[in-house]
Design a protein around this motif. Sequence first.
Motif, PDB file in Angstrom:
ATOM      1  N   MET B   1       0.822  -1.209   0.000  1.00 17.72           N
ATOM      2  CA  MET B   1       0.000   0.000   0.000  1.00 17.72           C
ATOM      3  C   MET B   1       0.859   1.264   0.000  1.00 17.72           C
ATOM      4  SD  MET B   1      -3.221   0.282  -0.277  1.00 17.72           S
ATOM      5  CE  MET B   1      -4.774   0.117   0.566  1.00 17.72           C
ATOM      6  N   ALA B   5       0.553   4.546  -2.442  1.00 15.37           N
ATOM      7  CA  ALA B   5       0.477   5.941  -1.968  1.00 15.37           C
ATOM      8  C   ALA B   5       1.509   6.801  -2.697  1.00 15.37           C
ATOM      9  CB  ALA B   5       0.713   5.988  -0.462  1.00 15.37           C
ATOM     10  N   THR B  15      -2.268  11.795  -0.531  1.00  8.40           N
ATOM     11  CA  THR B  15      -2.658  10.554   0.145  1.00  8.40           C
ATOM     12  C   THR B  15      -2.332  10.596   1.629  1.00  8.40           C
ATOM     13  OG1 THR B  15      -0.485   9.517  -0.145  1.00  8.40           O
ATOM     14  CG2 THR B  15      -2.082   9.213  -1.925  1.00  8.40           C
ATOM     15  N   VAL B  16      -3.064   9.772   2.371  1.00 12.19           N
ATOM     16  CA  VAL B  16      -2.703   9.501   3.765  1.00 12.19           C
ATOM     17  C   VAL B  16      -2.967   8.019   4.017  1.00 12.19           C
ATOM     18  CG1 VAL B  16      -4.979  10.270   4.625  1.00 12.19           C
ATOM     19  CG2 VAL B  16      -3.026  10.157   6.187  1.00 12.19           C
ATOM     20  N   ILE B  17      -2.023   7.376   4.703  1.00 13.23           N
ATOM     21  CA  ILE B  17      -2.160   5.957   5.056  1.00 13.23           C
ATOM     22  C   ILE B  17      -2.540   5.856   6.528  1.00 13.23           C
ATOM     23  CG2 ILE B  17      -0.905   3.779   5.396  1.00 13.23           C
ATOM     24  CD1 ILE B  17       0.787   4.429   2.981  1.00 13.23           C
ATOM     25  N   LEU B  18      -3.517   4.985   6.816  1.00 16.93           N
ATOM     26  CA  LEU B  18      -3.850   4.627   8.194  1.00 16.93           C
ATOM     27  C   LEU B  18      -3.296   3.236   8.419  1.00 16.93           C
ATOM     28  CD1 LEU B  18      -7.626   5.493   8.804  1.00 16.93           C
ATOM     29  CD2 LEU B  18      -5.640   6.414   9.978  1.00 16.93           C
ATOM     30  N   GLY B  19      -2.373   3.062   9.364  1.00 20.04           N
ATOM     31  CA  GLY B  19      -1.798   1.739   9.505  1.00 20.04           C
ATOM     32  C   GLY B  19      -1.189   1.477  10.863  1.00 20.04           C
ATOM     33  N   VAL B  30       6.703   7.284   2.832  1.00 20.50           N
ATOM     34  CA  VAL B  30       5.409   7.697   2.266  1.00 20.50           C
ATOM     35  C   VAL B  30       5.138   9.155   2.622  1.00 20.50           C
ATOM     36  CG1 VAL B  30       4.489   5.347   2.424  1.00 20.50           C
ATOM     37  CG2 VAL B  30       4.021   6.976   4.262  1.00 20.50           C
ATOM     38  N   ARG B  32       2.249  10.784   3.905  1.00 26.00           N
ATOM     39  CA  ARG B  32       1.565  11.045   5.186  1.00 26.00           C
ATOM     40  C   ARG B  32       1.114   9.715   5.780  1.00 26.00           C
ATOM     41  NH1 ARG B  32      -0.317  13.690   1.185  1.00 26.00           N
ATOM     42  NH2 ARG B  32      -0.121  15.947   0.941  1.00 26.00           N
TER      43      ARG B  32
END
Lengths: 159, 118
Positions: B1, B5, B15-19, B30, B32
């Motif tokens: 993922m 991004a 983009t923003v990744i929630l992880g 990445v 954000r």
Amino acid sequence: MSTSPEPVHYMARSRAYYEAQGYERPYVWAHFDDVPFTRLRKPLPDLRLALITTAALYPRRASDQREVAWGSTIDAPEVLYGGDLFWDKEATHLEDLNSFFPIDHLRRAVDEGRIGALAPRFYCVPTSYSQRQTLEQDAPRVIGLCKADAVDIALLVPL
Amino acid sequence: MSLIARELEAAGIATVILGSALDIVEHCGVPRFVFTDFPLGNPCGRPWDRDMQWQIVSTALDLLATATQPRTTVRTPYRWQSNTWRTRFMEVRDDNRAWLAEQGATRRATQAHRRETP
């Protein structure tokens, strides 16, 4: 005040785990010195957001073809599947969709004017051992879907 | 993922990744990232905890607007109810080594069979 525990070192953990399984060559995790960055051109309430997940629309088997897929955010599924993915199946579960696919919260964000709109489709991106497949096959498809849906910003949620 | 991004960002989509896998995402690099220190599986918050999930999603939306440079990571303040998962996940112990070796061998045999089957 208690201090926060150290986050799990997943790269080292998985290296030891697969070595114990007899895999001789460790996985080489993606690494880049440069990171692209796009500033928002408008305020969030004027932008359309796409939700992107690594979960699947159906219970995928290890032997299934893994491709980018999509579903409707207007009539979103009540269940998504991640049984084939790398997550802690002993510590938790995926029974609450919004714990990994925050569709209700994004609808609320639209209702409250935090973001302009939700794209009509969400996208499912398979995790792939092959970074080449991700970069050459999956990423261009996701970008194409974003363009078709006039997406400005994206929330990516890997399990 | 993380790779997706990066590619989206290069194509002009912020983009923003929630992880929950801090080391993997930051090693890749990445734009954000909102990190919640939970077992892998519930990066948007504890199951059925609507308030926590909303706060985490809100943090991600805020980060889209406020980040001024790539590699911006925000850590949410939430803690899982116990810490046993931290050591147990993918743990290699003396008492499961033989089992793990067997699992690996079986998996390789299945993959080899699949490659040979038209």
